[in-house]
Design a protein around this motif. Structure first.
Motif, short mmCIF file in Angstrom:
data_model
loop_
_atom_site.label_atom_id
_atom_site.label_comp_id
_atom_site.label_asym_id
_atom_site.label_seq_id
_atom_site.Cartn_x
_atom_site.Cartn_y
_atom_site.Cartn_z
N CYS A 12 22.55 1.03 40.89
CA CYS A 12 23.14 1.40 39.82
C CYS A 12 22.50 2.94 39.52
O CYS A 12 21.93 3.22 39.44
CB CYS A 12 22.35 0.61 38.43
SG CYS A 12 23.28 1.05 37.04
N PHE A 41 27.71 -1.69 31.03
CA PHE A 41 26.86 -0.48 32.21
C PHE A 41 28.13 -0.32 33.36
O PHE A 41 28.88 -1.31 33.62
CB PHE A 41 25.61 -1.66 32.70
CG PHE A 41 25.15 -2.33 31.54
CD1 PHE A 41 25.51 -3.65 30.87
CD2 PHE A 41 23.42 -1.84 31.74
CE1 PHE A 41 24.10 -4.26 29.96
CE2 PHE A 41 23.09 -2.22 29.93
CZ PHE A 41 23.40 -3.39 29.60
N THR A 56 32.52 -1.63 38.02
CA THR A 56 32.65 -2.61 37.70
C THR A 56 32.23 -2.40 36.21
O THR A 56 30.81 -1.98 36.18
CB THR A 56 31.45 -3.45 37.80
OG1 THR A 56 32.15 -4.04 39.73
CG2 THR A 56 32.19 -5.43 37.09
N LEU A 58 30.06 -4.01 32.57
CA LEU A 58 29.77 -4.98 32.10
C LEU A 58 29.26 -5.20 30.58
O LEU A 58 29.23 -4.17 30.33
CB LEU A 58 28.71 -5.78 32.55
CG LEU A 58 29.05 -5.47 34.48
CD1 LEU A 58 27.72 -5.90 34.79
CD2 LEU A 58 30.08 -6.81 34.94
N ASP A 59 29.76 -6.41 29.92
CA ASP A 59 29.37 -6.27 28.52
C ASP A 59 27.60 -6.19 28.62
O ASP A 59 26.79 -6.24 29.62
CB ASP A 59 29.69 -7.38 28.03
CG ASP A 59 29.31 -8.58 27.92
OD1 ASP A 59 28.17 -8.82 29.04
OD2 ASP A 59 30.20 -9.78 27.59
N SER A 60 27.22 -6.79 27.84
CA SER A 60 25.35 -7.47 27.00
C SER A 60 24.86 -7.69 27.85
O SER A 60 23.83 -7.96 28.39
CB SER A 60 25.41 -6.82 25.62
OG SER A 60 25.29 -7.22 25.15
N GLU A 62 26.16 -9.39 30.70
CA GLU A 62 26.48 -8.67 32.32
C GLU A 62 28.56 -9.85 32.29
O GLU A 62 27.60 -10.17 33.75
CB GLU A 62 25.36 -9.31 33.41
CG GLU A 62 24.08 -8.61 32.67
CD GLU A 62 22.92 -7.95 33.90
OE1 GLU A 62 23.49 -9.31 34.84
OE2 GLU A 62 22.66 -7.98 33.75
N ASN A 63 28.49 -10.42 31.65
CA ASN A 63 30.00 -10.76 31.69
C ASN A 63 30.76 -8.79 32.38
O ASN A 63 31.26 -7.76 31.64
CB ASN A 63 30.72 -11.44 30.75
CG ASN A 63 29.36 -12.81 30.43
OD1 ASN A 63 29.68 -13.27 31.10
ND2 ASN A 63 29.16 -12.37 28.78
N GLU A 64 31.67 -9.61 32.99
CA GLU A 64 33.15 -8.52 33.84
C GLU A 64 33.89 -8.31 32.50
O GLU A 64 34.78 -9.42 32.37
CB GLU A 64 34.04 -8.85 35.03
CG GLU A 64 33.80 -7.12 35.57
CD GLU A 64 34.81 -7.63 36.60
OE1 GLU A 64 35.91 -7.28 37.31
OE2 GLU A 64 34.22 -8.41 38.03
#
Length: 244
Positions: A12, A41, A56, A58-60, A62-64
């Motif tokens: 990352c 992220f 990619t 992601l929200d907080s 970790e959903n795309e």
């Protein structure tokens, strides 16, 4: 290939100063597109052909929620096109933003995947905006009137003839150049946030004088209007300096 992608995802770029700088740029456009604070992220995927970078979002939890891709010009190695895409919860496209050197295209989608609206911008200025129904059929096209100097090009040209001064520092340096002055025109027609778009390409004194020309233009500006309603927009004006 799977191992390469897996390694890139793990690596990352939030741990590097370089990526932190890139993320700041990404956040600016992502926030503009989503019209909200980004809690996403970014993970970089290194393709083997080195012609495109993809991220990619992601929200907080970790959903795309979206993705971004950069196309790399094979000759210059610079980014030639960026595309940011946000998704509905079900995964369908919600919004896309495509950015090239001077142009932007923002597309909103209905939840069924059909286009809802398309807005095109040239040099930060809206050039067209179209609206579609849920079947993808064109419903309306906004009437857009571009911003301009009050009094037209004649008033602006007269302002330059009467007030533009070739700086002594530029004369001594035998400097010439074409300075691009970028500024916002608010809804009342006032110029704000005046800055040099191609800063560093010309002598500093030429840049200062070009900026002064915009800041001291007393006539003011006629703002951009969409369907008769004024809107804040950006404008870029070139000012050429040539000795002789």
């Amino acid at each position: 290939m799977v191992k390469s992608c897996f390694f890139s995802l793990i690596f990352c770029f939030t741990i590097s100063n370089v990526f932190s700088q890139e993320k700041t740029v990404l956040d600016k456009d992502f926030n503009e597109l989503g019209n909200s604070s980004s809690s996403g992220f970014y993970f970089r995927v290194n393709p083997l052909d080195k012609k495109e970078l993809s991220f990619t979002i992601l929200d907080s939890l970790e959903n795309e929620i979206g993705k971004e891709s950069w196309k790399i010009d094979k000759n210059s190695g610079l980014v030639s096109e960026r595309k940011i895409e946000l998704f509905y919860p079900g995964g369908a496209s919600k919004e896309t933003l495509i950015i090239t050197e001077n142009n932007r295209e923002i597309t909103f989608f209905h939840e069924n995947g059909m286009k809802k609206s398309v807005e095109k911008q040239i040099a930060g200025m809206i050039s067209s905006r179209s609206h579609f129904n849920e079947f993808g059929e064109l419903e309306s096209v906004d009437k857009i009137t571009k911003p301009e100097a009050k009094g037209g090009i004649q008033a602006w040209s007269m302002h330059l003839r009467n007030n533009l001064k070739y700086p002594k520092a530029a004369i001594n340096a035998e400097a010439e150049g074409r300075v691009l002055v970028e500024f916002d025109i608010n809804v009342t027609g006032k110029a704000e946030n005046v800055q040099i778009k191609n800063k560093g390409e010309s002598h500093a004194s030429l840049e200062d004088e070009a900026k002064r020309m915009v800041e001291t233009f007393k006539n003011g500006w006629i703002p951009l209007t969409i369907n008769g309603i004024p809107e804040k927009t950006k404008m870029t004006i070139p000012i050429a300096f040539k000795r002789g």
